[in-house]
Design an enzyme around this catalytic site. Structure first.
Site, mmCIF file in Angstrom:
data_model
loop_
_atom_site.group_PDB
_atom_site.id
_atom_site.type_symbol
_atom_site.label_atom_id
_atom_site.label_comp_id
_atom_site.label_asym_id
_atom_site.label_seq_id
_atom_site.Cartn_x
_atom_site.Cartn_y
_atom_site.Cartn_z
ATOM 1 N N PHE A 122 4.110 -1.444 5.468
ATOM 2 C CA PHE A 122 4.148 -2.897 5.340
ATOM 3 C C PHE A 122 4.875 -3.357 4.076
ATOM 4 O O PHE A 122 4.683 -4.475 3.619
ATOM 5 C CB PHE A 122 2.715 -3.447 5.327
ATOM 6 N N SER B 122 5.807 3.265 0.603
ATOM 7 C CA SER B 122 5.940 2.943 -0.820
ATOM 8 C C SER B 122 6.293 4.184 -1.637
ATOM 9 O O SER B 122 7.052 4.104 -2.610
ATOM 10 C CB SER B 122 4.665 2.287 -1.357
ATOM 11 N N ASP C 138 -5.194 8.397 -1.190
ATOM 12 C CA ASP C 138 -5.596 7.773 0.073
ATOM 13 C C ASP C 138 -6.588 8.708 0.768
ATOM 14 O O ASP C 138 -6.410 9.925 0.742
ATOM 15 C CB ASP C 138 -4.377 7.547 0.984
ATOM 16 N N ASP D 240 -2.652 -0.792 -3.854
ATOM 17 C CA ASP D 240 -2.294 -1.250 -2.515
ATOM 18 C C ASP D 240 -3.179 -0.550 -1.473
ATOM 19 O O ASP D 240 -2.707 -0.100 -0.441
ATOM 20 C CB ASP D 240 -0.812 -0.960 -2.236
ATOM 21 N N HIS E 171 -8.248 -4.017 1.228
ATOM 22 C CA HIS E 171 -8.055 -5.408 0.828
ATOM 23 C C HIS E 171 -9.328 -6.234 0.876
ATOM 24 O O HIS E 171 -9.276 -7.463 0.768
ATOM 25 C CB HIS E 171 -6.980 -6.058 1.701
ATOM 26 N N HIS F 73 -0.171 -5.292 -4.962
ATOM 27 C CA HIS F 73 0.543 -5.742 -3.771
ATOM 28 C C HIS F 73 -0.291 -6.727 -2.972
ATOM 29 O O HIS F 73 -1.512 -6.733 -3.025
ATOM 30 C CB HIS F 73 0.883 -4.538 -2.895
#
Length: 214
Positions: free
Chosen positions: A13, A45, A64, A134, A137, A162
């Site tokens: 994204f 990214s 991650d 990032d 969220h 981000h």
């Protein structure tokens, strides 16, 4: 330089202008120390920042758990069924991430750290020249990433966030809250933004503002 064709076909994204800014920031930062990103996903990214680190003989750590964030689960808006492991029925982006690194020749530059951000941060001691947030969220996820890692940004280093949106109607507010919290800490100087990419630079001790927030 990064491989634009490979980036374009990699799931993710990241806006190209924001990616270019990440590349330039990593090019600057990686000459002074290690860089770190929270939220690898499929590697888009990292395909911007990794070549910058490689050019400076630097390193990019990429965190991650590879199970997808809250918005990527089945039934959610950003869910991609191609990323579900048919054996477990769970999201699993690690294979796609490693494939992207291999295709870009970045396996000696980008180091995957598989796990939760806060767990990895518990015993982290390496100063970082750039931290890119990032990951999840939700307020809890974004704030946890911030409090776990902001203190590891060395003086002169960058804290990058981000998906910051000032207005709720434009997007989720958790990254914006984290960005504003970092600004109000008095530890960071605000640099120009690139679209939804917020960039802060940690002050050197002699640069700290006289009137720090209470």
């Amino acid at each position: 330089m990064y491989n634009g064709e490979l980036i374009e076909k990699t799931k993710g994204f990241m806006d190209p202008e924001e990616g270019e800014r990440l590349f330039q920031l990593a090019l600057d930062a990686s000459s002074r120390g290690a860089c770190l990103e929270i939220g690898s996903y499929c590697g888009k990214s990292a395909l911007y920042m990794g070549p910058a680190c490689r050019a400076r003989n630097g390193i990019l750590y990429s965190i991650d758990h590879h199970r997808g964030n809250e918005e990527q689960q089945p039934g959610e808006f950003y869910h991609d069924p191609d990323l579900v492991d048919p054996r477990t029925g769970k999201m699993d982006t690690l294979f796609f991430f490693r494939t992207a690194l291999s295709d870009a020749g970045l396996e000696d530059t980008v180091v995957p750290l598989v796990g939760g951000s806060a767990h990895i941060a518990r015993f982290w001691t390496t100063p970082l020249s750039l931290v890119f947030i990032d990951g999840g969220h939700t307020f809890a996820a974004a704030y946890t990433d911030y409090v776990s890692w902001f203190s590891h940004v060395q003086p002169g280093g960058f804290l990058v966030v981000h998906d910051i949106f000032e207005k709720p109607e434009d997007g989720g507010q958790a990254p914006w809250y984290v960005y504003e919290t970092a600004k109000k800490s008095g530890l960071f100087e605000e640099l120009p933004r690139t679209k939804t990419l917020g960039v802060l630079r940690r002050y050197h001790p002699g640069e700290l503002p006289r009137d720090l927030p209470s």
